[in-house]
Motif scaffolding. Structure first.
Motif, PDB file in Angstrom:
ATOM      1  N   SER A 211       2.935   7.580   2.687  1.00 61.31           N
ATOM      2  CA  SER A 211       3.874   6.762   2.113  1.00 61.31           C
ATOM      3  C   SER A 211       4.955   6.919   2.594  1.00 61.31           C
ATOM      4  O   SER A 211       5.529   5.410   2.463  1.00 61.31           O
ATOM      5  CB  SER A 211       3.603   6.609   0.531  1.00 61.31           C
TER       6      SER A 211
ATOM      7  N   SER B  52       0.841  -1.074   0.084  1.00 58.58           N
ATOM      8  CA  SER B  52       0.306   0.211   0.509  1.00 58.58           C
ATOM      9  C   SER B  52       0.746   1.374   0.352  1.00 58.58           C
ATOM     10  O   SER B  52       0.580   2.403  -0.805  1.00 58.58           O
ATOM     11  CB  SER B  52      -0.978  -0.638   1.287  1.00 58.58           C
TER      12      SER B  52
ATOM     13  N   LEU C 262      -1.388   4.654   7.041  1.00 53.77           N
ATOM     14  CA  LEU C 262      -2.761   4.411   6.018  1.00 53.77           C
ATOM     15  C   LEU C 262      -3.982   4.458   6.460  1.00 53.77           C
ATOM     16  O   LEU C 262      -4.499   4.235   5.118  1.00 53.77           O
ATOM     17  CB  LEU C 262      -2.250   2.101   6.142  1.00 53.77           C
TER      18      LEU C 262
END
Length: 609
Positions: free
Chosen positions: A346, A324, A387
């Motif tokens: 990220s 992800s 996330l």
């Protein structure tokens, strides 16, 4: 018949609401509740669960608090503060193992000099750092989706962040006073990335300067903190920031890391290359379980699924997290305008992944379960929070389409974490008691490796490190309960005051490997007439000399409620002069005072239940 006057005008005059007004208020309340809808009500439930999780974490910290230095604290805290020349920069900047923990050392100094080395300040700091991380993610979530309104489901998503941030799965980082760097090593790089993202808005220069300062500060948290500055360079490039900024960050990175590694010593450097090439599968498994550690804990603490699934499912979850991060990074850099917040979060997830890999390089051979250790939960939980923020817009769209199903799915997360959180109320009295007995051994200058090894691996070194604390009555060695140990051991004591009779007996007498001056003595004792258990037991020979001391399992306030009946006995453990073998011994309980005369056997023994 007497007419009763109408008092309504008078009530209105003094501000009392009429029946019609009260009905109107309730109508508005009901209308407001109705407007919340399914997602609003679920959000309220999640918010309540978040408060409960925080409360349980705080109560757990109070119940698990023990003022005894543990493991790294002996060298990293006591050794640093008592054996280093703190007037030199090198004392502060020097390595602790492979880390430079400058910020934590500043906190240690404050605790030692301002708060008496009780560790309470440091434990509170751990909780404040956890709260700061939660606030960072909540701020990022607001940047991502706007106002955290309950009807939209935003509150439902937002309340998951404090649930994770105060999860008791990371209890070791809460109640171990040494662990502030575990929070700092994640929160400072995260703050640096978010500050660089914010620098693209008004007041950009201040935020850019803040990002630079935080990037440098990250190097003073733990070894993985050195990755913060390179990540800032990468983010500046990927988010399309000016060449000037990239150049400034690049120069700052080279200068800072050059200074950081100028005198750095690492025994793992050559081993790491061999491990990467020869044990790639084991490294990957360890890294992925590290990332999926919250899943490991959730499965290990429930009775529905077999625990054998914990490691595979945790590794699968870790794979989802890693992929992800890569996917969102690629997506955020392709967007126009580029998604600066997506890039920042990220990169933070990849930073945690790199941290997991670096940990695996040194610990992969300790087993997969070690990857899910309590202290590693903090970076893993923060990566999952990142996330969650990235997924928030998609989650809100899904909640809008399937509110009942989506709300139920999200509420299952804290329910799965609940068994671990509930364990915060447990009090491991046995563990705390054994640590106190180790302190007693140090206070009596007894080289009991087996006991001292519970708080530090080397008894000889612990005896050396404890000397300045013992001499100045600092920290745990300043506990009033231990005062008689320093002041009376070996001295004749006369006590003609009448005392009540203690109940109890001896259960064990064993030699101490490495110190033939004393014996380890264990037994049971109570003061039934006082309905309390003595906190300290002194041992006197036939001629009245103090020849040993012992502590009871329950101390302080808890001792008052230990005896459920007049016949309850509490365990005591301590040390007695080896010359008392075969002699008559008088045990004197203190607080409350009572006495018990026992005959010491002529040889070591153990009574087994």
């Amino acid at each position: 018949m007497i007419d009763t006057p109408d008092l309504s005008p008078a009530r209105n005059a003094i501000g009392e609401p009429t029946a019609a007004q009260r009905s109107s208020v309730w109508s508005r309340v009901r209308a407001g509740v109705a407007r919340l809808g399914v997602l609003g009500h679920a959000g309220m439930v999640m918010a309540v669960l978040a408060v409960v999780f925080i409360a349980f974490a705080v109560v757990g910290g109070v119940r698990q608090y023990v003022p005894v230095p543990y493991w790294d604290m002996w060298q990293g805290y006591i050794g640093f503060l008592t054996q280093s020349d703190l007037s030199t920069w090198q004392a502060w900047w020097g390595q602790h193992n492979e880390h430079r923990i400058l910020i934590s050392r500043a906190l240690f100094w404050l605790d030692f000099n301002l708060f008496g080395a009780t560790f309470i300040f440091l434990v509170i700091v751990n909780y404040l750092l956890a709260a700061a991380a939660v606030m960072l993610f909540l701020w990022a979530l607001r940047e991502r989706i706007g106002a955290l309104a309950a009807p939209s489901g935003a509150l439902l998503v937002a309340a998951l962040i404090p649930v994770a941030g105060f999860s008791w799965a990371q209890s070791e980082n809460f109640n171990w006073a040494f662990q502030s760097q575990f929070f700092l090593a994640q929160s400072v790089p995260l703050a640096a990335l978010l500050a660089l993202y914010r620098s693209q808005s008004p007041l950009h220069r201040r935020w850019f300067a803040a990002a630079c300062v935080l990037g440098v500060a990250a190097c003073a948290t733990m070894a993985n903190g050195v990755g913060a500055l390179p990540l800032l360079v990468v983010m500046a490039v990927l988010s399309g920031q000016s060449r000037r900024r990239v150049l400034v960050l690049g120069i700052l990175t080279v200068a800072t890391l050059g200074y950081y590694f100028s005198d750095y010593q690492s025994s793992a450097a050559t081993r790491s290359i061999d491990v990467l090439t020869q044990h790639a599968v084991a490294l990957a498994q360890y890294t992925l379980v590290y990332l999926g550690a919250p899943v490991f804990w959730a499965i290990s603490n429930q009775a529905t699924l077999p625990t054998s699934l914990a490691a595979p499912l945790a590794a699968a979850a870790g794979s989802v997290l890693f992929l992800s991060a890569l996917g969102y990074l690629a997506h955020a850099t392709r967007r126009e305008p580029r998604d600066g917040l997506g890039i920042a979060l990220s990169l933070f997830m990849l930073y945690v992944t790199a941290t997991a890999l670096l940990t695996a390089l040194g610990r992969y051979d300790h087993g997969i379960a070690q990857a899910a250790s309590s202290r590693y939960q903090t970076p893993a939980l923060m990566a999952w929070c990142a996330l969650l923020v990235l997924l928030a817009p998609a989650l809100l769209r899904g909640l809008a389409r399937l509110p009942w199903m989506g709300a139920a799915a999200l509420l299952m997360i804290p329910l799965a974490m609940w068994p671990v959180q509930h364990s915060a109320l447990n009090h491991n009295r046995e563990n705390a008691f054994e640590r106190w007995i180790a302190v007693l051994a140090l206070d009596m200058k007894i080289r009991d490796q087996g006991q001292i090894g519970r708080i530090y691996p080397n008894a000889d070194h612990a005896l050396v490190l404890s000397k300045p604390l013992d001499a100045d009555d600092v920290g745990v060695f300043g506990d009033p309960l231990l005062d008689p140990v320093d002041q009376t051991v070996g001295l004749p004591m006369q006590n003609d005051a009448p005392m009540l009779q203690c109940g109890g007996s001896l259960t064990q007498l064993q030699p101490i490997a490495g110190d033939d001056r004393f014996l380890r003595i264990d037994g049971l004792i109570s003061s039934p007439w006082a309905r309390r258990t003595p906190s300290l037991v002194s041992m006197r020979s036939a001629d009245g000399r103090v020849v040993g001391f012992a502590l009871t399992m329950v101390r302080g306030r808890d001792a008052r409620n230990d005896a459920a009946s007049l016949t309850d006995l509490t365990r005591f453990s301590g040390y007695v002069d080896v010359k008392q073998l075969g002699a008559s011994l008088v045990l004197i309980g203190q607080a409350p005072a009572c006495r018990l005369q026992v005959q010491v056997p002529g040889r070591p023994f153990t009574i087994r239940n």
